[in-house]
Design a protein around this motif. Structure first.
Motif, PDB file in Angstrom:
ATOM      1  N   GLN A 112       0.830  -1.196   0.000  1.00 13.99           N
ATOM      2  CA  GLN A 112       0.000   0.000   0.000  1.00 13.99           C
ATOM      3  C   GLN A 112       0.866   1.247   0.000  1.00 13.99           C
ATOM      4  N   TRP A 113       0.262   2.314  -0.460  1.00 11.43           N
ATOM      5  CA  TRP A 113       0.884   3.626  -0.424  1.00 11.43           C
ATOM      6  C   TRP A 113       0.326   4.414   0.748  1.00 11.43           C
ATOM      7  N   ASN A 114       1.179   5.241   1.345  1.00 11.05           N
ATOM      8  CA  ASN A 114       0.792   6.197   2.376  1.00 11.05           C
ATOM      9  C   ASN A 114       0.990   7.582   1.777  1.00 11.05           C
ATOM     10  N   LEU A 115      -0.068   8.361   1.683  1.00 14.61           N
ATOM     11  CA  LEU A 115      -0.016   9.701   1.116  1.00 14.61           C
ATOM     12  C   LEU A 115      -0.064  10.703   2.261  1.00 14.61           C
ATOM     13  N   ASN A 116       0.958  11.544   2.342  1.00 16.95           N
ATOM     14  CA  ASN A 116       1.129  12.496   3.434  1.00 16.95           C
ATOM     15  C   ASN A 116       1.202  13.900   2.861  1.00 16.95           C
ATOM     16  N   TYR A 117       0.212  14.755   3.169  1.00 16.84           N
ATOM     17  CA  TYR A 117       0.149  16.106   2.607  1.00 16.84           C
ATOM     18  C   TYR A 117       0.531  17.141   3.657  1.00 16.84           C
ATOM     19  N   ALA A 118       1.311  18.112   3.224  1.00 17.16           N
ATOM     20  CA  ALA A 118       1.685  19.239   4.088  1.00 17.16           C
ATOM     21  C   ALA A 118       1.340  20.531   3.377  1.00 17.16           C
ATOM     22  N   SER A 119       0.710  21.442   4.108  1.00 15.53           N
ATOM     23  CA  SER A 119       0.334  22.739   3.571  1.00 15.53           C
ATOM     24  C   SER A 119       1.337  23.795   4.016  1.00 15.53           C
ATOM     25  N   VAL A 120       1.725  24.677   3.108  1.00 15.12           N
ATOM     26  CA  VAL A 120       2.605  25.792   3.452  1.00 15.12           C
ATOM     27  C   VAL A 120       1.861  26.767   4.366  1.00 15.12           C
ATOM     28  N   ARG A 121       0.536  26.836   4.219  1.00  9.66           N
ATOM     29  CA  ARG A 121      -0.280  27.777   4.995  1.00  9.66           C
ATOM     30  C   ARG A 121      -0.082  27.589   6.492  1.00  9.66           C
ATOM     31  N   ASN A 122      -0.115  26.333   6.967  1.00  8.18           N
ATOM     32  CA  ASN A 122       0.021  26.123   8.409  1.00  8.18           C
ATOM     33  C   ASN A 122       1.259  25.314   8.799  1.00  8.18           C
ATOM     34  N   GLY A 123       2.031  24.867   7.827  1.00  5.83           N
ATOM     35  CA  GLY A 123       3.250  24.127   8.125  1.00  5.83           C
ATOM     36  C   GLY A 123       3.024  22.776   8.791  1.00  5.83           C
ATOM     37  N   MET A 124       1.827  22.220   8.616  1.00  2.00           N
ATOM     38  CA  MET A 124       1.484  20.964   9.283  1.00  2.00           C
ATOM     39  C   MET A 124       1.229  19.854   8.260  1.00  2.00           C
ATOM     40  N   LEU A 125       1.554  18.627   8.663  1.00  2.34           N
ATOM     41  CA  LEU A 125       1.170  17.451   7.894  1.00  2.34           C
ATOM     42  C   LEU A 125      -0.250  17.058   8.267  1.00  2.34           C
ATOM     43  N   THR A 126      -1.050  16.697   7.258  1.00  4.76           N
ATOM     44  CA  THR A 126      -2.343  16.102   7.563  1.00  4.76           C
ATOM     45  C   THR A 126      -2.109  14.642   7.927  1.00  4.76           C
ATOM     46  N   ARG A 127      -3.098  14.003   8.494  1.00  2.00           N
ATOM     47  CA  ARG A 127      -2.978  12.573   8.757  1.00  2.00           C
ATOM     48  C   ARG A 127      -2.934  11.855   7.412  1.00  2.00           C
ATOM     49  N   PRO A 128      -2.128  10.803   7.287  1.00  2.00           N
ATOM     50  CA  PRO A 128      -1.997  10.139   5.987  1.00  2.00           C
ATOM     51  C   PRO A 128      -3.255   9.361   5.605  1.00  2.00           C
ATOM     52  N   VAL A 129      -3.414   9.164   4.304  1.00  2.00           N
ATOM     53  CA  VAL A 129      -4.398   8.229   3.782  1.00  2.00           C
ATOM     54  C   VAL A 129      -3.618   7.056   3.210  1.00  2.00           C
ATOM     55  N   HIS A 130      -4.213   5.869   3.249  1.00  2.00           N
ATOM     56  CA  HIS A 130      -3.527   4.633   2.863  1.00  2.00           C
ATOM     57  C   HIS A 130      -4.360   3.894   1.820  1.00  2.00           C
ATOM     58  N   GLY A 131      -3.695   3.277   0.869  1.00  2.00           N
ATOM     59  CA  GLY A 131      -4.425   2.491  -0.112  1.00  2.00           C
ATOM     60  C   GLY A 131      -3.558   2.080  -1.273  1.00  2.00           C
ATOM     61  N   SER A 132      -4.217   1.733  -2.381  1.00  2.00           N
ATOM     62  CA  SER A 132      -3.504   1.217  -3.541  1.00  2.00           C
ATOM     63  C   SER A 132      -4.339   1.409  -4.795  1.00  2.00           C
ATOM     64  N   PHE A 133      -3.738   1.073  -5.926  1.00  2.00           N
ATOM     65  CA  PHE A 133      -4.431   1.092  -7.200  1.00  2.00           C
ATOM     66  C   PHE A 133      -4.975  -0.296  -7.496  1.00  2.00           C
ATOM     67  N   ARG A 134      -6.133  -0.308  -8.095  1.00  2.00           N
ATOM     68  CA  ARG A 134      -6.738  -1.563  -8.535  1.00  2.00           C
ATOM     69  C   ARG A 134      -7.522  -1.251  -9.802  1.00  2.00           C
ATOM     70  N   ASN A 135      -7.209  -1.971 -10.876  1.00  2.00           N
ATOM     71  CA  ASN A 135      -7.886  -1.767 -12.160  1.00  2.00           C
ATOM     72  C   ASN A 135      -7.815  -0.312 -12.619  1.00  2.00           C
ATOM     73  N   GLY A 136      -6.645   0.314 -12.431  1.00  2.00           N
ATOM     74  CA  GLY A 136      -6.423   1.673 -12.913  1.00  2.00           C
ATOM     75  C   GLY A 136      -7.002   2.773 -12.055  1.00  2.00           C
ATOM     76  N   ARG A 137      -7.510   2.436 -10.877  1.00  2.00           N
ATOM     77  CA  ARG A 137      -8.126   3.427  -9.979  1.00  2.00           C
ATOM     78  C   ARG A 137      -7.452   3.333  -8.620  1.00  2.00           C
ATOM     79  N   GLY A 138      -6.978   4.470  -8.114  1.00  2.00           N
ATOM     80  CA  GLY A 138      -6.368   4.506  -6.794  1.00  2.00           C
ATOM     81  C   GLY A 138      -7.387   4.946  -5.762  1.00  2.00           C
ATOM     82  N   GLU A 139      -7.499   4.190  -4.664  1.00  2.00           N
ATOM     83  CA  GLU A 139      -8.378   4.572  -3.561  1.00  2.00           C
ATOM     84  C   GLU A 139      -7.586   4.538  -2.273  1.00  2.00           C
ATOM     85  N   PHE A 140      -7.698   5.621  -1.511  1.00  2.00           N
ATOM     86  CA  PHE A 140      -6.913   5.810  -0.302  1.00  2.00           C
ATOM     87  C   PHE A 140      -7.845   6.330   0.791  1.00  2.00           C
TER      88      PHE A 140
END
Length: 194
Positions: A112-140
């Motif tokens: 699985q992939w862990n997607l971790n986003y950080a905004s310059v606005r507040n300098g914080m990481l959001t909580r990650p979303v986890h998932g994978s691609f299946r049949n050309g579609r990624g769901e996290f």
């Protein structure tokens, strides 16, 4: 006695468990190739520079249907010898600028992939979303907090071709029974990887 505050997690946990099934993606004709059999190369198609057109719901989960539009670029590059990638987003619109970075890390044990986003606005990481691609579609999927309330987050990547892709984020405040989309982006390739 089981805590009632955890009951809303069951649908998300089930969805995340289903995502771990190892089914290699088979690209449709004319689409970008997504994923080797283990998923480690799921995002290789995205390496490069993209024009990003974005619509964001101004006040998610408030009942408001006011959308704000932005336009700009996303730069996606491999890091850690290709075992991860980094997305740099910069879009501007009538209400300002959104700048951020998403570090996507692959977990070979969970496939699985862990997607971790950080905004310059507040300098914080959001909580990650986890998932994978299946049949050309990624769901996290993941958990977060919005205005002091626990919510679920769903991030979907779809309509992937060699030169475009669609990204959609939605929130649920009822344990995944219903979802409100709050982020829609379309990326169009403007440059290959350096």
């Amino acid at each position: 006695m089981q805590s009632p505050t955890r009951d809303w997690l069951r649908p998300a946990c089930l969805a995340m468990a289903l995502l771990t099934l190892d089914a290699p993606a088979q690209p449709a004709q004319g689409t970008a190739r997504i994923a080797a059999s283990d998923g480690q190369h799921d995002f290789d198609w995205e390496i490069g520079t993209w024009k990003t057109d974005l619509r964001r719901l101004a006040r998610p989960l408030s009942g408001s249907q006011q959308w704000v539009e932005y336009s700009g670029t996303s730069l996606v590059r491999k890091v850690l010898d290709g075992r991860a990638n980094l997305v740099e987003l910069r879009v501007e619109g009538p209400t300002g600028t959104i700048e951020g970075a998403s570090l996507r890390l692959y977990n070979p044990q969970a496939k699985q992939w862990n997607l971790n986003y950080a905004s310059v606005r507040n300098g914080m990481l959001t909580r990650p979303v986890h998932g994978s691609f299946r049949n050309g579609r990624g769901e996290f999927y993941g958990e977060d907090v919005l205005d002091g309330k626990a919510i679920l987050v769903r991030f979907v990547i779809s309509q992937v071709t060699a030169d475009s892709a669609r990204f959609e984020q939605a929130y649920s405040e009822d344990g995944g029974r219903s979802w409100e989309t709050n982020w829609l982006a379309t990326d169009t390739r403007i440059g290959d990887a350096d």
